[in-house]
Design a protein around this motif. Structure first.
Motif, PDB file in Angstrom:
ATOM      1  N   MET A   1      49.222  38.158  22.106  1.00 36.82           N
ATOM      2  CA  MET A   1      50.613  39.444  22.931  1.00 36.82           C
ATOM      3  C   MET A   1      51.626  38.536  23.240  1.00 36.82           C
ATOM      4  O   MET A   1      50.808  37.157  23.342  1.00 36.82           O
ATOM      5  N   GLY A   2      53.345  38.340  23.514  1.00 40.08           N
ATOM      6  CA  GLY A   2      53.706  38.131  23.697  1.00 40.08           C
ATOM      7  C   GLY A   2      54.248  37.367  25.003  1.00 40.08           C
ATOM      8  O   GLY A   2      53.079  37.712  25.800  1.00 40.08           O
ATOM      9  N   ASP A  49      48.356  28.402  14.454  1.00 40.44           N
ATOM     10  CA  ASP A  49      47.150  29.639  14.049  1.00 40.44           C
ATOM     11  C   ASP A  49      47.149  29.897  15.702  1.00 40.44           C
ATOM     12  O   ASP A  49      48.579  28.918  16.814  1.00 40.44           O
ATOM     13  N   GLU A  50      46.802  31.288  16.260  1.00 43.54           N
ATOM     14  CA  GLU A  50      46.067  31.414  17.213  1.00 43.54           C
ATOM     15  C   GLU A  50      45.238  31.916  17.470  1.00 43.54           C
ATOM     16  O   GLU A  50      44.478  32.496  16.367  1.00 43.54           O
ATOM     17  N   ILE A  51      44.005  31.141  18.805  1.00 42.24           N
ATOM     18  CA  ILE A  51      42.661  31.694  18.564  1.00 42.24           C
ATOM     19  C   ILE A  51      42.679  32.411  19.402  1.00 42.24           C
ATOM     20  O   ILE A  51      43.079  31.854  20.336  1.00 42.24           O
ATOM     21  N   GLU A  52      41.421  33.081  19.284  1.00 40.95           N
ATOM     22  CA  GLU A  52      41.892  34.097  20.495  1.00 40.95           C
ATOM     23  C   GLU A  52      40.121  33.099  21.228  1.00 40.95           C
ATOM     24  O   GLU A  52      39.188  33.607  20.633  1.00 40.95           O
ATOM     25  N   TYR A  53      39.691  33.573  22.671  1.00 43.88           N
ATOM     26  CA  TYR A  53      38.029  33.223  22.669  1.00 43.88           C
ATOM     27  C   TYR A  53      37.778  33.998  23.621  1.00 43.88           C
ATOM     28  O   TYR A  53      38.886  34.201  24.654  1.00 43.88           O
ATOM     29  N   PRO A 100      47.439  34.378  28.021  1.00 44.94           N
ATOM     30  CA  PRO A 100      46.219  35.325  28.128  1.00 44.94           C
ATOM     31  C   PRO A 100      46.291  36.357  27.341  1.00 44.94           C
ATOM     32  O   PRO A 100      47.132  36.720  26.645  1.00 44.94           O
ATOM     33  N   GLU A 101      45.271  37.232  27.726  1.00 42.95           N
ATOM     34  CA  GLU A 101      45.057  38.396  26.891  1.00 42.95           C
ATOM     35  C   GLU A 101      44.954  39.313  27.622  1.00 42.95           C
ATOM     36  O   GLU A 101      44.982  39.312  28.868  1.00 42.95           O
ATOM     37  N   TYR A 102      44.663  40.900  26.553  1.00 41.36           N
ATOM     38  CA  TYR A 102      44.287  41.794  27.627  1.00 41.36           C
ATOM     39  C   TYR A 102      43.008  41.727  28.401  1.00 41.36           C
ATOM     40  O   TYR A 102      42.870  42.204  29.454  1.00 41.36           O
ATOM     41  N   LEU A 107      41.012  34.278  26.531  1.00 41.00           N
ATOM     42  CA  LEU A 107      41.746  33.366  26.574  1.00 41.00           C
ATOM     43  C   LEU A 107      42.322  33.327  25.238  1.00 41.00           C
ATOM     44  O   LEU A 107      42.333  33.445  24.089  1.00 41.00           O
ATOM     45  N   GLU A 108      43.965  33.290  24.891  1.00 40.51           N
ATOM     46  CA  GLU A 108      44.418  32.495  23.833  1.00 40.51           C
ATOM     47  C   GLU A 108      45.042  31.319  23.481  1.00 40.51           C
ATOM     48  O   GLU A 108      45.540  30.859  24.363  1.00 40.51           O
ATOM     49  N   SER A 109      44.341  29.880  22.405  1.00 45.16           N
ATOM     50  CA  SER A 109      45.394  29.026  22.420  1.00 45.16           C
ATOM     51  C   SER A 109      45.605  29.374  20.981  1.00 45.16           C
ATOM     52  O   SER A 109      45.820  29.696  19.932  1.00 45.16           O
ATOM     53  N   LEU A 263      41.442  35.533  14.638  1.00 42.67           N
ATOM     54  CA  LEU A 263      42.443  33.820  14.067  1.00 42.67           C
ATOM     55  C   LEU A 263      43.627  34.887  13.332  1.00 42.67           C
ATOM     56  O   LEU A 263      43.393  35.799  12.620  1.00 42.67           O
ATOM     57  N   GLN A 264      44.935  35.038  13.935  1.00 46.04           N
ATOM     58  CA  GLN A 264      45.778  35.099  13.015  1.00 46.04           C
ATOM     59  C   GLN A 264      46.615  34.052  12.803  1.00 46.04           C
ATOM     60  O   GLN A 264      46.774  32.109  13.592  1.00 46.04           O
ATOM     61  N   LEU A 265      47.671  33.476  12.242  1.00 42.29           N
ATOM     62  CA  LEU A 265      48.719  32.588  11.686  1.00 42.29           C
ATOM     63  C   LEU A 265      50.121  33.087  11.594  1.00 42.29           C
ATOM     64  O   LEU A 265      49.671  33.925  10.475  1.00 42.29           O
TER      65      LEU A 265
HETATM   66 MG    MG Z   1      46.491  37.021  21.111  1.00 42.40          MG
END
Ligand code: MG
Ligand code: ADP
Ligand code: MG
Ligand code: MG
Ligand code: MG
Ligand code: MG
Length: 676
Positions: A1-2, A49-53, A100-102, A107-109, A263-265
């Motif tokens: 999320m932006g 990268d974006e990693i969501e937990y 933050p995420e939905y 969590l996103e880092s 996982l996004q790049l």
């Molecule tokens: Mg995200």
């Protein structure tokens, strides 16, 4: 999320009234960016990268693993820690950012600033990811763990799956039978998205995943855990009136999809045309990587017959009306739309001659007025179509305070539509007033349980993106075949049992780059690169005109093993191409061996089962658990043991030689420490 802007969200009725305003000013904002930055050139490779937990709480007394709803407190704490860190060090990449995420358990880092094209940065990504996880772990409560699992197995199951417990009766935004209101990030954006998707669609979203039929699964499977006769919200009877299918796992809320982790790049390109070339190059790779990273076989407490999140997320934000879905003739709505706003991309956008019109073989619904406006402004056909396609959607969240904007300074309205088109690839224009360039985001992968794996996939896609640009690789197949691959990629065990459409000859002029081979299209006399370059000479002009052979002869069906590891003499596999690219780099033996350790994970995951996907590993764990009754049900106890196992795998205290290399220790690939 932006970024989250604050304010007063409009109701759906009021949002509808300003939809044309948002779209029209969004296009104006894009055109300002275009005019200013279309010739921007020479940007270096920056990437991240974006990693969501998901934060899980273990209750060892009751043997329950639950989702912790402490996102707000956790983020406040982490961000204050990070702020203090930044006072202590100059190394901005090392200072992570937490977002933050939905889900209120998510969590996103990301790295604090993007990585550069240096090999050192490429090989520091695992350390960076680990440091982010270590920080998160350190500031959670002792029984809380930040897990990188794609879907939480018992999300929406009866009983307690969140801490604290909340009843779904109060789900005022989603009206879900299963998920409480409190599952959602309380920032106004998220409940508003949830409610407006439901209102726009005219019903709750409805996701049906085929259940995995095991020895004792009742047939037909009529889910006894659905509160079929609840009557609190007007939509409650939808389940029994056909929305919930027999032999399927039914889900009815945005949280089931947007509550998943991935996982996004993101890659910055040298200029807009390279960004378009990279975007196109990665489109056929999307479904392949979805199958290979598959990690989500359990939904709402049941084993399903799919291994991936994709269709769940697509269904969870499908705001199309009955007319748009083609179930009723168009009367109130403008378009019949084949896909959800979350789905695979519909259009190749490069203007390179290799992008034959035949590859764009799917109907692409566009807003004709927006298309004409973009063309009249001087944009080419494909980019105009791309934007006019994204802009068939309505805005879902509008804040009354930000309706009127300075279109030269802001891109909020453009981003409003752009960032609620959640597709396999995202073409990201530069934000106004920033040094950032044209970027491409790769979005199909499921997150892996360990940072070693996440780093391996990040290294693989980063090197592949360089090979695509520097060898000018040609991965084009018709978009309809990419769509078919997306659907195949999600089936149980797809990475081993399925075949996927893939291009047979991917190298320019039929010259296949081979690692240390003589036929590499790369100039052997050129000194090797110390960094991964970002700018490449303009792609060659075909000597004998544009190839005209039948498109159907350009591709065949291949296994994931063949696509990754090669097939015969003519197709070297994505890994062969990557190794050929590595040959052009000036890397030390130590760096080579680290790269090898990452690429070898990909090789083994792909090669018909020498290492399992996370999804297959999780499925096997459940099916061999002593408490499993072979009825597709993942009980609280099995879930607890699974979560404990995943945590132990991540920490390296549990050996799983069918999932990870034998020497995985929970330390970094080269045995480095876990601090930056
Ligand atoms: Mg995200
Ligand atoms: P979003 O959620 O909109 O996709 P995020 O800000 O969460 O975006 O993540 C974007 C990723 O892009 C991060 O990993 C970040 O480090 C990286 N990044 C930031 N700036 C650039 C840039 N100029 N080029 C490429 N990647 C960048
Ligand atoms: Mg993000
Ligand atoms: Mg995002
Ligand atoms: Mg992203
Ligand atoms: Mg991870």
């Amino acid at each position: 999320m932006g970024l989250l802007s604050a304010g007063t969200p409009l109701s759906w009725d009021d949002t509808k009234k300003v939809a044309d305003h948002i779209r029209s000013h969004g296009i104006t904002q894009f055109l300002h960016i275009w005019d200013r930055l279309k010739d921007k050139n020479g940007d270096e490779l920056l990437w991240g990268d974006e990693i969501e937990y998901m934060v899980v709480v273990l209750d060892n007394k009751t043997k329950n693993a639950k989702l912790s709803l402490r996102q707000t407190e956790i983020l406040t704490k982490l961000n204050s820690i990070v702020n203090n860190l930044s006072l202590e060090t100059e190394d901005s990449i090392a200072i992570p950012t937490f977002h933050p995420e939905y889900g209120r358990y998510m969590l996103e880092s990301t790295p604090g600033s993007p990585f550069t094209g240096s090999i050192t940065d490429l090989l520091s990504v695992e350390k960076n990811m680990r440091y982010r996880r270590t920080l998160a772990r350190k500031y959670l409560k002792p029984n809380e763990i930040p897990l990188t699992l794609t879907s939480f197995p018992r999300l929406g199951s009866p009983g307690q799956f969140t801490e604290p417990y909340h009843d779904p009766h109060g789900a005022v935004s989603s009206h879900s039978l299963f998920l409480p209101e409190q599952i959602t990030n309380p920032h106004a954006r998220f409940p508003t998205l949830t409610a407006n998707i439901r209102r726009r669609r005219g019903s709750k979203v409805a996701i049906n995943l085929p259940i995995f039929i095991d020895e004792k699964t009742p047939r037909p499977f009529i889910d006894p855990t659905i509160p079929w006769d609840r009557s609190i919200y007007a939509e409650d009877p939808e389940a029994k009136n056909g929305a919930a299918l027999p032999d399927h796992i039914y889900m009815d809320a945005m949280g089931f999809g947007m509550g998943c982790c991935c996982l996004q790049l993101t890659y910055q390109a040298c200029n807009v045309s390279d960004a378009r070339r990279l975007y196109d190059g990665l489109i056929p790779i999307g479904p392949i990587m979805l199958a290979l990273t598959a990690g989500s076989p359990i939904w709402r407490g049941f084993l399903s017959d799919v291994d991936c999140r994709w269709n769940v997320v697509a269904g969870s934000v499908d705001d199309r009306t009955v007319e748009e879905r083609g179930l009723k003739p168009l009367e109130h709505d403008r378009f019949k739309i084949p896909k959800s706003r979350y789905d695979s991309v519909d259009l190749y956008i490069s203007e390179h001659w290799r992008n034959r019109p035949e590859y764009n073989d799917q109907p692409v619904v566009i807003d004709p007025c927006i298309y004409n406006r973009l063309r009249q402004h001087g944009l080419d056909d494909l980019l105009s179509k791309h934007i006019a396609h994204l802009f068939i959607r309505d805005p879902l969240v509008v804040f009354s305070e930000t309706i009127d904007q300075d279109d030269k300074e802001s891109s909020d309205h453009f981003e409003n539509i752009q960032s609620t088109n959640w597709q396999t690839l995202r073409f990201k224009p530069p934000p106004p007033k920033s040094p950032i360039g044209w970027r491409v985001e790769f979005r199909s992968m499921e997150v892996q349980m360990t940072d070693y794996e996440n780093a391996a996939y990040a290294v693989f896609i980063t090197l592949l993106s360089r090979a695509i640009l520097s060898f000018n690789l040609n991965f084009y197949i018709p978009i309809s075949k990419v769509d078919e691959n997306m659907s195949r990629a999600q089936g149980r065990g797809a990475s081993q049992s399925e075949k996927f459409y893939f291009r047979k000859d991917v190298c320019p002029g039929g010259r296949s780059p081979k690692s240390s081979g003589s036929s590499s299209p790369v100039d052997e006399s050129r000194p090797k690169d110390r960094k991964m370059r970002n700018c490449f000479p303009p792609p060659e002009i075909p000597e004998n005109g544009v190839p005209q052979g039948p498109v159907e002869e350009e591709y065949s069906e291949m296994t994931i093993h063949e696509i990754i590891n090669g097939k015969g003499d003519s197709y070297p596999g994505l890994l062969g191409l990557i190794w050929a690219y590595i040959d052009t780099l000036d890397v030390s033996q130590q760096e080579l061996s680290k790269i090898h350790s990452y690429l070898d994970l990909i090789r083994r995951r792909a090669n018909a089962g020498s290492l399992l996907t996370p999804a297959t590993w999780v499925r096997n764990f459940v099916r061999t658990h002593p408490a499993y009754a072979h009825d597709s049900v993942v009980t609280q106890e099995i879930n607890y043991d699974l979560i404990v196992a995943v945590d132990e795998i991540e920490r390296g205290v549990r050996n799983v030689s069918d999932l990870l290399p034998e020497d995985y220790t929970g330390g970094e690939a080269d045995g480095g420490s876990t601090s930056p």
